[in-house]
Every structure is written in C-alpha cells, then in structure tokens.
Design an enzyme around this catalytic site. Structure first.
Site, PDB file in Angstrom:
ATOM      1  CD  GLU A 181      -1.069  16.999   3.344  1.00 33.63           C
ATOM      2  OE1 GLU A 181      -2.005  16.957   4.169  1.00 33.63           O
ATOM      3  OE2 GLU A 181      -0.090  16.227   3.384  1.00 33.63           O
ATOM      4  CB  SER A 459      52.575  34.466  31.198  1.00 33.29           C
ATOM      5  OG  SER A 459      53.097  33.713  32.260  1.00 33.29           O
TER       6      SER A 459
END
Lengths: 772, 166
Positions: A181, A459
């Site tokens: 870079e 249930s």
C-alpha cells in the site's frame, strides 16, 4: 491611446487579482491547516475506539470421565480454530496420535480468571476422556478449553472491531502493508507526491477518480475522519490532515492505528474493522496465529473488501492474494520460496453460518443485558460477556430442526409456506440456557420464534392441571377419573363441549393414563373439580408472567407462551419443584478484566418435591405408552426421559416439551401465518425433540423416590394395583409411586391380598436369606 | 392401629438386612413425623437406624473445584467461589453434596434464604443417603439460625443427628 491604458489597467487588475487570490489562498490554506491540525490532534490524541461487547460461549470442561470422544474433542478444537500439527508448536495447535491428543492451549480469559498458555495431553476412549495430564505428566483433575467467541454487540449499522496491541500483531503485517500500500511509509510526511502524480495521471486518462495513490496515513485519515466520497476538495483535506497527523505522531503509532481502524469486510449490518476482528471474521482465530497465506489475503482485502470478498469472489481474492505475495517477495519482505508455497495454499476462509455465529442466542443475550445495561455500555465499553451457550448442542439442534422439517414437508402436499420451528435447550438444575434456535434459517437474525412466537400451548398445560390436582391430596396417579362427554355452561350463556383428539371417549381411566394419552375430557373433569383458578395460579407459580384468562378452555391450553416461556414453566418440573430463572449470561467483566456482574443460580421452592415426582412419573408414561412413544424408536433403549406433547386446534401448533436427567428441551413446529400444519405435537415436534435429545448424549431422568411415597405396580389401563401374585398378561403393568398410606383398589383374582407389596417383600427377604 | 404397626414392621425388618430399594422407606420413617415411625420405634423397641441405600461422593473433577471454591471463599471472594461451584454443579447436577457446598457459600456470603433452599434441594436429592441428608439438614439448621429461627434450627439439627449421629 484609449485602449492601451485600459489594457494595462486590466493586466494590472488581473495580476493583482491573481496575487490577491494567491495570498488569500495561502492564508486560507494556512488557516485551514491550523484548524485541521487542531482537529486531528484533538481527536486523535484521545482516540479510543468504541469497543462492542464480545460474547463468549461456555467453555468445554475436560476431566477424566467427561463424555467426550476423541472426535468430539477434535471437532471442538476445530471450532476454536486450533490447527492440527505433526508436532506441537505455538499456542493454538494440537497433535493427534492414535488415542492421544496433545494440545497447546492459548492464553485465555475466563469470567473468573486468566489462564496462561500451557500444553496438555489427553487420552480418550470411544465415549469419554480417560487420561488428562499437564506437560509435566501430572494428572489434572479438571481444565477448561477456551470459550468460543460467538459474536459481539455492535450498534445498528455500526462498526465492530477487536483492538490489538502492537505486541499482538505479527511483524510481517506492517511490512506487508508497506510493501503493497505505501512503500515510502517510513520516510514520507503523510503524502507521497510521486504516488499522487502517478495516480492522477491514471485517473486523468481513465476520466475518473479511482486510483488510490494514498499513503497509509491518508487511508487512516479517510477512514477515521472522513466519509468515503472522493472529490478533489476532500482529497486536499485528506492530504492536509495526513501531514498534520504525521507531524504529531510516531510511525509506530500510526501503523497500529491503521491496523485497528481500517475497514475489511461487511457482515450484514456489521462493518468489520481492523485486522484483529478480520482475522476472527475470516479465519476464526486470533491475529497472532495467522499464517503467511492468510496474512496476505487480509492485506489483499484492504484494497476492496467487497470486490475482493473471499467468500463471494474467491477467484478474485485468490489472484490478488498471490499478487500481494509476489510484491512481498519482489521487495524481499519474504523469500520467493515462502511466497511460492503460500501461493499454493487455499484461501482457508471459514464458512459463514457454520459455527460461531448464533444470532438467535445472541438476541436472547442482548435482551437479558438490556435490563442492566445501556446500549452504549454494550456497544462501546469493550465488555466481555460469558454465556451458557454450548456450541455442540446448538449445532445439533440447528441441523436437526432443518433436517426434520424438510423430511416432514416431503411427507405432505407441497404448500407455498415453509414449515418453521423453534428449539430451546436448557440445563434445568442451573437454569442455564444452552441452545436457542429461533427458526429454520439459522445464521439470519430475523424473526426469533423461540423468543417471540407466543402460541397457545395446548396440552403442554396438562401436567400443571394434574399437579394442581395432586396437591389437593384427593388424587394420586392411580385415581380413577371419568373420560366422558362434558358440557360446560359459560358465563356468556354459551356452552363448551370439548372432545378428545380421537373423537372417542375412554370412560374410567387412571390419572396416569389420562395424562399419558392426553385425554381432554378426563383432564377437563379433573380441572373443573379442582378449579380453573387454582390451575392458573399454578402456572404463574411456575413462572408464567402474564396472568392467564381463567376460562375452562385454559385446562386444554388456551394460554399463549413462547418456547422460552414454556422452558421456564417446565424447569420447575425438571428441577424437583424449584424454579430457577433461565439465564443465558453467567458473568460480565470489564475490558480490563474486572468482574462487573454475575447472574448467580437461584432456587425458589414452588411445589412439593413429591408431587412434582408424581407428575414426572406420569410424564414418563407419555414416552413409554402415551402420545410420546414414537420417541422410543429414536432414543437409546436405556435412556429414561419424560415429556408432554401439545397440539392446538386444527393442528396449527405442534409442541413437545420434556427433559432427561441433564437437559430440558422445548420444540415448537408450525407456520408463521398460523396455518394448520396437519401435524400433532407427537408427529412433528416430537420427531425433532427426540432426535435432538438423542444427539446430545444426555443422561437418564433418575430422581429418587421421595420418602413420602412408595413404589407400587398398577395396571396401566384400569389403575388396579397388581400384587406379586398377579400375572401381567398384557404387559400392562407399570411402576408408579403413591403416598405411603394410600389404599389402592386391587386387581381381583390374585393371591396375596394382604398389604401393599407384602408378597413381594417376603419374596425378597426369602431370596436374601437363601443367597446368604 | 394393628395394621399400621404391621406395615411399619414389614418396612423395618427387611431394611435391617438388605440394602435393596425397599429399604428407602425406613429412612422416611425416621425422617418424617407421621404416626407410623413412632409405632415402628415402639415395636422395634429402639430408634430405627437409617439404612443407607446409596452413598454420594464427589468425583475427582468436582472435588478439585470444591477445593478451589473453598480457597476463594476463604479469601472472601464469594462470587468467584460461587462460579467455581456452579462448574461442579454442571458436572454433577444431581449430587446433593455439590448443592450443600453451594449452599454453604451462599450462607457465608450472607444469603441465608438461598442456603436454606439449596439445603432442602439437597435433602430431596440425598434420599437414601443418611450422611448426605444429615449434612443437608445441618446446612438448613445453620441457615435458619442466621435468620433467627432458632426453634426450627434446633429441629433441623436434631433431624441431622438422628440421621447421622456426630
């Protein structure tokens, strides 16, 4: 004559104007520089990255006898991104040889202590750990693996990062960044005019501003102070700020800031910043442990995290990674041989969604913490949050849910809607929530059914109806109740005439069978006898937060609850009558390791242990003989588990909830739009429930019979007591416990009708004497 | 009455010689205050010694954690001691001894109500192991005493002594 002075004046005016503009420009630039310098130093001096809280799973406990095979261990090490090596080297690696495994543990922070790096040696059989030793060959009683990092709490659309110190950064990383870079990083003053000129030339030719030419310092400025729009003015400001930064801070400082700041990927809403997090995000391991090929990939990504996304565009990423390696070799940062061998390596990126990313669970963690912490504490203060999540159980649950739902869908006509579901798994003794599956599409933080789908529980309510009945001491498990048509007049003048699922009636049945076969009419008869109000109170005692409507239909589950709420309700049943609050978070510590908050285990007695034991025994018959018996074909034959199915009207919801000795699991299956599924609780949810439980390697439910109860044999169908002389012709005998002084009706026609178990006891005594 | 005496006899006699399932009931007789045990005592003319049907002990891993927890508690770091004992509890959730240890730390940390609850939880889990039950009742007794419920504390303590005399 007239024209010349005018020309002259014009020229002078122009010259003066230009000069004026120049001077003004210099002054402006100067002033602007002073301003920029001020801003940059102010902001950068006291820089402090906002640190999202990190969330960790429960560490795996290693000890002799721990139910872990060698493959369980290597799977866990793979999750933690330990590398298999021929020879043990740095922390984060292991060496496998025959039945023995050597591990070089990383230094690790736990909720309660810090542990230095160390090595250990384990021998494991097919089912459990047999030897556990330290590097000196001494037996270790117990030791934890690292807690898996499962995510972080970052602001919405916000930055996430793991900040690293220069010591944690591999030396090669700054060198690689400079090579690729910014080659003149060590010498320039913030900008590199040659690079800018080169970039401008390329930009001019291509008529767009695309080429970088930015130094690392400029990139840092852009990321830290500016947004990403590229205009000439912005470029100028960026250059000035870079120069200002360079004049105040050292190169080492700037490099470290760059390594922690730079954007390296996107994960949904989460922006991945800094190499520390990127290393975890792409490779699942700390930055200090990455290899040359991995390091080069991260450096390659800097140029365009979206364009070079190694998961979506692996070819591009690979090409650029190899270019990075070549550049490094060209500049003698690495040897050509190393570059060559690293170039031949695969990308090595972990797959997303597979492991270490559990949005449903994180959702629960976040909600738990919201009660005690502000959002900004969680997203900025670098807290470490230790949870109860067990990645093994979570993975098992996620995979099983999807697999079973796919199978169930194939067994039905295709519909447009997709069948969905939710699973909650806890350790009931401590209340630890160990897994949460919020839906079929794991890895997506969408609708969390485990937490937000409040559905009628059907249930699943029945154990609480029977528990309330047993508490009156007017019922026991062998009590006969009538399963016959009921007609209940409602306050509004209407009638409620429930029916059984089979649309049949079963007449007189023992309580245990009424629950096991989930008989609606018998349950309503019992519930109306003891009072709906008392059942509602029981539910609240067990942890239901909203008061349920006290209507007769409550007896059949006309009350909404989410899977997590059901898990809380059933905890009291699994935990001998004690409520323990469900908890996902065990402890929170500060960024510096100071304990901030613990969520200790708490017990609240909510029912008599003996009554709960009786209910659990009834639920055991659900699995052995009732609506849950299909589980028996899936579970190991000797594993004792208890549970209850639940279905709602038109089969919109399919539930199963139950527990073993060490795990409690709740499963819901249904459609989001409340469309009927065509599956009962036994058909869909049970299939998921039993397979998940079988995969967990759980222990049997084995509570000891409380001392106020005594074991007896009864006929499951009639409830009549079977004594020693009674033949169990149809295999209908079951063992239940009843209060010690209970008198049961006895099966006629058997010998030895003296007292409960008399003949049996005499037989035992005789055998004992004979054997002596 | 005759029938109750008969039941009690039937329960106690086998217990004296065997350690099978049936022998759990005499422990019930000794620990509960119902009519039958009194009759049993009268009939047998001596207090019924509780017959152990199981004996709990801590595994190597759990006992190492308990040792560590003791050290942390001794240093006054109760949260850390609790965290360590919770690790043991995850390994052995049904062992009453881990619950007793956890209750002891709660008591030391000033949380007597939790200590009491954990003691009762341990009593239920320790069914059949009079030594473990006695240890649980001693914890309950200490927790009650801290809360000023001396009468109940004495009852709990007496219960412990019946189960496992000092």
């Amino acid at each position: 004559m007239v024209r010349r002075p005018r020309k002259y004046r014009l020229r002078r005016l122009l010259l003066g104007g230009v000069l004026g503009v120049l001077v003004a420009g210099v002054v402006l630039v100067g002033l602007f520089y002073i301003y920029v310098d001020h801003v940059v130093t102010q902001q950068f001096q006291g820089r402090r990255w906002t640190l999202p809280a990190q969330v960790f799973a429960a560490p795996l406990e290693l000890y002799v006898g721990a139910p872990l095979s060698l493959s369980d261990l290597t799977a866990e090490l793979a999750r933690l991104q330990y590398r298999a090596r021929d020879k043990l080297d740095r922390p984060g690696s292991y060496h496998l040889q025959n039945d023995r495994i050597e591990i070089a543990l990383r230094a690790t922070r736990f909720a309660d202590e810090m542990r230095a790096a160390q090595t250990l040696s384990i021998a494991a059989g097919a089912r459990s750990i047999e030897v556990l030793r330290d590097s000196g060959g001494h037996d270790l009683p117990i030791l934890r693996l690292d807690p898996l990092l499962i995510g972080s709490i970052f602001p919405t659309h916000g930055e996430d990062r793991i900040v690293v110190t220069p010591a944690e950064v591999p030396a090669l990383l700054p060198a690689a960044l400079k090579a690729v870079e910014d080659r003149k990083f060590d010498t320039h003053h913030g900008v590199d005019p040659a690079a800018v000129a080169r970039a401008m030339w390329i930009d001019l030719r291509s008529h767009q501003i695309a080429q970088g030419g930015s130094t690392l310092t400029q990139q840092l400025v852009k990321s830290y102070f500016l947004d990403s729009r590229q205009t000439i003015g912005r470029k100028a400001r960026e250059a000035l700020m870079a120069i200002a930064l360079e004049s105040h801070f050292s190169k080492t400082d700037l490099m470290n800031a760059y390594i922690n700041e730079i954007y390296l990927g996107q994960d949904g809403d989460r922006a991945v910043h800094g190499f520390g997090l990127a290393s975890q995000f792409y490779f699942g391991k700390p930055l200090g442990e990455i290899e040359l090929s991995e390091l080069s990939l991260l450096v390659a990504i800097v140029r365009g995290p979206s364009y070079y996304d190694p998961r979506r565009h692996p070819e591009r990423a690979l090409a650029r990674r190899n270019l990075v390696l070549k550049l490094m070799a060209d500049l003698s940062v690495i040897t050509p041989q190393d570059a060559q061998s690293a170039s031949s390596r695969p990308l090595g990126v972990t797959s997303r969604g597979a492991g270490a990313y559990y949005p449903s669970y994180l959702d629960f963690v976040r909600r738990t913490l919201r009660r005690d912490y502000r959002d900004s504490d969680l997203t900025q203060e670098g807290l470490k949050i230790f949870t109860s999540l067990e990645p093994r159980a979570q993975d098992e649950a996620e995979q099983t849910l999807d697999r079973e739902l796919t199978r169930l869908e194939r067994s039905r006509r295709p519909t447009n809607a997709s069948l969905d579901g939710a699973i909650v798994i806890t350790a009931p003794a401590s209340g630890d929530v160990i897994a949460i599956v919020g839906g079929r599409r794991v890895g997506y933080s969408g609708f969390n059914r485990a937490l937000d789908a409040a559905r009628p529980i059907g249930s699943l309510v029945k154990p609480f109806v029977y528990l309330t009945a047993l508490e009156t001491h007017r019922y026991n498990l062998a009590s006969i109740v009538q399963d016959a048509p009921v007609d209940i007049r409602l306050p509004n003048g209407g009638h409620w005439r429930p029916v059984n699922f089979t649309h049949q009636t079963y007449g007189p049945v023992p309580l245990v069978r009424a629950l096991a076969e989930s008989l609606n009419l018998a349950t309503v008869a019992v519930g109306m006898d003891i009072g709906v109000t008392h059942v509602a109170q029981t539910l609240q005692r067990f942890g239901l937060e909203r008061a349920p409507a006290q209507v007769p239909a409550l007896l059949l589950g006309a009350v909404n609850a989410t899977p997590v709420e059901v898990a809380q309700l059933y905890t009291g049943l699994a935990n001998g009558g004690y409520r323990t609050p469900l908890r996902a978070v065990r402890a929170v510590i500060s960024a510096s390791g100071e304990p901030l908050k613990a969520f200790p285990l708490e017990l609240t007695p909510i029912a008599q242990p003996d009554v709960v034991f009786e209910v659990d025994q009834m639920m055991q018959q659900v699995i052995e003989r009732g609506t849950g018996r299909a589980a028996r074909t899936v579970l190991p034959a000797d594993l004792v588990v208890v549970g209850k199915s639940g279905s709602t009207s038109d089969l919109r919801d399919s539930w199963f909830a139950g527990f073993s000795g060490s795990h409690l699991e709740v499963v819901w299956v249904g459609y989001d739009d409340n469309h009927p599924t065509g599956f009962t609780g036994a058909a869909a949810a049970l299939a998921v429930w039993s397979r998940v439980l079988a995969g967990l390697g759980t222990t049997s439910w084995s509570a000891a019979t409380p001392e106020s109860l005594t074991d007896v044999s009864i006929d499951y169908l009639t409830g009549l007591q079977l004594e020693a002389g009674c033949k169990d012709k149809n295999n209908d005998a079951i063992r239940i416990a009843v209060p010690v002084s209970t008198q049961l009706a006895k099966q006629p026609g058997c010998v030895g009708a003296l007292e409960p178990g008399f003949a049996e006891r005499v037989g035992e005594r005789l055998r004992a004497i004979i054997h002596k | 009455m005759m029938r109750q005496v008969l039941i009690a006899l039937l329960l106690v006699v086998p217990a004296a010689c065997s350690l099978t399932r049936g022998a759990r009931n005499p422990a019930a007789a000794a620990a509960s205050s119902e009519a039958a045990p009194a009759d049993a005592e009268a009939a047998a003319n001596a207090p019924a010694p509780p017959a152990p049907t199981r004996q709990y002990h801590l595994s190597g891993a759990a006992s190492a954690l308990v040792t560590q927890a003791h050290a942390r508690a001794a240093a006054g770091d109760y949260p850390a001691a609790t965290a360590t004992l919770e690790r043991a509890l995850r390994i052995e959730p049904e062992n009453p001894l881990t619950w007793i240890e956890l209750g002891r730390v709660q008591l030391a940390a000033g949380n007597a109500a939790q200590a009491d609850n954990m003691g009762h939880k341990a009593v239920a889990l320790a069914s059949g192991d009079p030594n473990a039950q006695a240890a649980a009742w001693r914890l309950i007794s200490d927790a009650l005493r801290v809360r000023g419920r001396n009468q109940e504390a004495a009852t709990a303590s007496a219960r412990a002594d019946t189960l496992a005399p000092h």
